[in-house]
Design a protein around this motif. Structure first.
Motif, PDB file in Angstrom:
ATOM      1  N   ASP A   1       0.779  -1.238   0.000  1.00  0.00           N
ATOM      2  CA  ASP A   1       0.000   0.000   0.000  1.00  0.00           C
ATOM      3  C   ASP A   1       0.809   1.287   0.000  1.00  0.00           C
ATOM      4  N   ALA A   2       1.986   1.261  -0.597  1.00  0.00           N
ATOM      5  CA  ALA A   2       2.766   2.496  -0.739  1.00  0.00           C
ATOM      6  C   ALA A   2       2.217   3.307  -1.904  1.00  0.00           C
ATOM      7  N   ARG A   3       2.278   4.614  -1.778  1.00  0.00           N
ATOM      8  CA  ARG A   3       1.757   5.471  -2.853  1.00  0.00           C
ATOM      9  C   ARG A   3       2.680   5.493  -4.063  1.00  0.00           C
ATOM     10  N   GLU A   4       3.978   5.407  -3.808  1.00  0.00           N
ATOM     11  CA  GLU A   4       4.973   5.415  -4.882  1.00  0.00           C
ATOM     12  C   GLU A   4       5.802   4.146  -4.794  1.00  0.00           C
ATOM     13  N   GLN A   5       6.283   3.662  -5.940  1.00  0.00           N
ATOM     14  CA  GLN A   5       7.133   2.469  -5.946  1.00  0.00           C
ATOM     15  C   GLN A   5       8.391   2.694  -5.120  1.00  0.00           C
ATOM     16  N   ALA A   6       8.954   3.892  -5.199  1.00  0.00           N
ATOM     17  CA  ALA A   6      10.159   4.204  -4.423  1.00  0.00           C
ATOM     18  C   ALA A   6       9.892   4.090  -2.918  1.00  0.00           C
ATOM     19  N   ASP A   7       8.688   4.465  -2.477  1.00  0.00           N
ATOM     20  CA  ASP A   7       8.341   4.351  -1.058  1.00  0.00           C
ATOM     21  C   ASP A   7       8.282   2.891  -0.615  1.00  0.00           C
ATOM     22  N   ALA A   8       7.760   2.025  -1.464  1.00  0.00           N
ATOM     23  CA  ALA A   8       7.699   0.599  -1.138  1.00  0.00           C
ATOM     24  C   ALA A   8       9.110   0.039  -0.990  1.00  0.00           C
ATOM     25  N   LYS A   9       9.988   0.387  -1.913  1.00  0.00           N
ATOM     26  CA  LYS A   9      11.361  -0.088  -1.843  1.00  0.00           C
ATOM     27  C   LYS A   9      12.081   0.462  -0.620  1.00  0.00           C
ATOM     28  N   THR A  10      11.856   1.731  -0.309  1.00  0.00           N
ATOM     29  CA  THR A  10      12.481   2.344   0.860  1.00  0.00           C
ATOM     30  C   THR A  10      12.002   1.678   2.144  1.00  0.00           C
ATOM     31  N   ALA A  11      10.718   1.393   2.239  1.00  0.00           N
ATOM     32  CA  ALA A  11      10.166   0.763   3.439  1.00  0.00           C
ATOM     33  C   ALA A  11      10.791  -0.612   3.669  1.00  0.00           C
ATOM     34  N   VAL A  12      10.920  -1.409   2.613  1.00  0.00           N
ATOM     35  CA  VAL A  12      11.548  -2.729   2.743  1.00  0.00           C
ATOM     36  C   VAL A  12      13.011  -2.569   3.149  1.00  0.00           C
ATOM     37  N   SER A  13      13.722  -1.662   2.508  1.00  0.00           N
ATOM     38  CA  SER A  13      15.137  -1.438   2.825  1.00  0.00           C
ATOM     39  C   SER A  13      15.328  -1.004   4.269  1.00  0.00           C
ATOM     40  N   GLN A  14      14.452  -0.151   4.768  1.00  0.00           N
ATOM     41  CA  GLN A  14      14.558   0.303   6.156  1.00  0.00           C
ATOM     42  C   GLN A  14      14.395  -0.859   7.133  1.00  0.00           C
ATOM     43  N   VAL A  15      13.462  -1.752   6.861  1.00  0.00           N
ATOM     44  CA  VAL A  15      13.248  -2.908   7.738  1.00  0.00           C
ATOM     45  C   VAL A  15      14.453  -3.841   7.672  1.00  0.00           C
ATOM     46  N   VAL A  16      14.951  -4.106   6.476  1.00  0.00           N
ATOM     47  CA  VAL A  16      16.139  -4.952   6.333  1.00  0.00           C
ATOM     48  C   VAL A  16      17.299  -4.353   7.123  1.00  0.00           C
ATOM     49  N   ASP A  17      17.495  -3.037   6.997  1.00  0.00           N
ATOM     50  CA  ASP A  17      18.587  -2.373   7.710  1.00  0.00           C
ATOM     51  C   ASP A  17      18.421  -2.468   9.230  1.00  0.00           C
ATOM     52  N   LYS A  18      17.203  -2.272   9.727  1.00  0.00           N
ATOM     53  CA  LYS A  18      16.970  -2.374  11.170  1.00  0.00           C
ATOM     54  C   LYS A  18      17.251  -3.783  11.680  1.00  0.00           C
ATOM     55  N   LEU A  19      16.763  -4.776  10.963  1.00  0.00           N
ATOM     56  CA  LEU A  19      16.988  -6.162  11.380  1.00  0.00           C
ATOM     57  C   LEU A  19      18.476  -6.506  11.329  1.00  0.00           C
ATOM     58  N   ASP A  20      19.166  -5.989  10.323  1.00  0.00           N
ATOM     59  CA  ASP A  20      20.602  -6.230  10.203  1.00  0.00           C
ATOM     60  C   ASP A  20      21.369  -5.522  11.318  1.00  0.00           C
ATOM     61  N   ASP A  21      21.030  -4.267  11.573  1.00  0.00           N
ATOM     62  CA  ASP A  21      21.709  -3.497  12.629  1.00  0.00           C
ATOM     63  C   ASP A  21      21.585  -4.160  13.995  1.00  0.00           C
ATOM     64  N   LEU A  22      20.477  -4.831  14.226  1.00  0.00           N
ATOM     65  CA  LEU A  22      20.247  -5.470  15.521  1.00  0.00           C
ATOM     66  C   LEU A  22      20.695  -6.930  15.550  1.00  0.00           C
ATOM     67  N   GLY A  23      21.351  -7.367  14.488  1.00  0.00           N
ATOM     68  CA  GLY A  23      21.923  -8.706  14.468  1.00  0.00           C
ATOM     69  C   GLY A  23      20.944  -9.823  14.164  1.00  0.00           C
ATOM     70  N   LEU A  24      19.758  -9.497  13.645  1.00  0.00           N
ATOM     71  CA  LEU A  24      18.791 -10.542  13.324  1.00  0.00           C
ATOM     72  C   LEU A  24      19.023 -11.170  11.958  1.00  0.00           C
ATOM     73  N   LEU A  25      19.815 -10.512  11.118  1.00  0.00           N
ATOM     74  CA  LEU A  25      20.174 -11.098   9.830  1.00  0.00           C
ATOM     75  C   LEU A  25      21.540 -11.739   9.959  1.00  0.00           C
ATOM     76  N   THR A  26      21.652 -12.973   9.530  1.00  0.00           N
ATOM     77  CA  THR A  26      22.904 -13.691   9.689  1.00  0.00           C
ATOM     78  C   THR A  26      23.726 -13.761   8.412  1.00  0.00           C
ATOM     79  N   GLY A  27      23.147 -13.458   7.282  1.00  0.00           N
ATOM     80  CA  GLY A  27      23.867 -13.551   6.014  1.00  0.00           C
ATOM     81  C   GLY A  27      24.805 -12.375   5.811  1.00  0.00           C
TER      82      GLY A  27
END
Length: 141
Positions: A84-110
């Motif tokens: 439900d993002a208004r712009e495609q760039a917003d959808a990509k940014t939202a996913v990237s932000q979540v990936v970054d948060k999970l990575d910063d907190l050590g939840l991503l192992t790859g």
């Protein structure tokens, strides 16, 4: 990564059953990481006040960041979908932000960042959360 796929429309329909308000945007994006998540850990990492997680109703965490305006759904199998993002760039940014948060907190192992996709005709998404160990302290320590 999930072997199950679901249409974005079906995923949106399932998320709409949660006590959140979806926006009217129609853009989506997703990324898949090759690991399972403890959804309880995801809620803590993303800020409990911005998340809805009810394992009896839906097998993922719905997260609504302040910006960009989108609803991000995290599956226990490692799929992160922005709806439900208004712009495609917003959808990509939202996913990237979540990936970054999970990575910063050590939840991503790859070692590598997952690739973002905007081909959302069908997204990989586990409708049943996989069993994973909860990250955190155990009672026997």
């Amino acid at each position: 990564m999930s072997e199950n796929t679901i249409s974005v429309a079906e995923l949106r329909s399932r998320v709409s059953e949660l006590p959140i308000t979806l926006s009217e945007g129609e853009n989506a994006a997703y990324a898949s990481v090759d690991q399972a998540f403890s959804l309880e850990s995801v809620v803590i990492a993303l800020d409990e006040e911005d998340c809805v997680y009810d394992e009896e109703t839906f097998s993922g965490v719905a997260y609504q960041p302040d910006s960009p305006l989108a609803t991000v759904v995290v599956s226990g199998d490692g799929t992160i979908v922005a709806l439900d993002a208004r712009e495609q760039a917003d959808a990509k940014t939202a996913v990237s932000q979540v990936v970054d948060k999970l990575d910063d907190l050590g939840l991503l192992t790859g070692d590598s960042s997952p690739e973002l996709s905007t081909d959302t005709r069908a997204v990989p998404f586990a409708l049943d959360a996989p069993a994973v160990e909860t990250l955190g302290y155990d009672d026997e320590s």
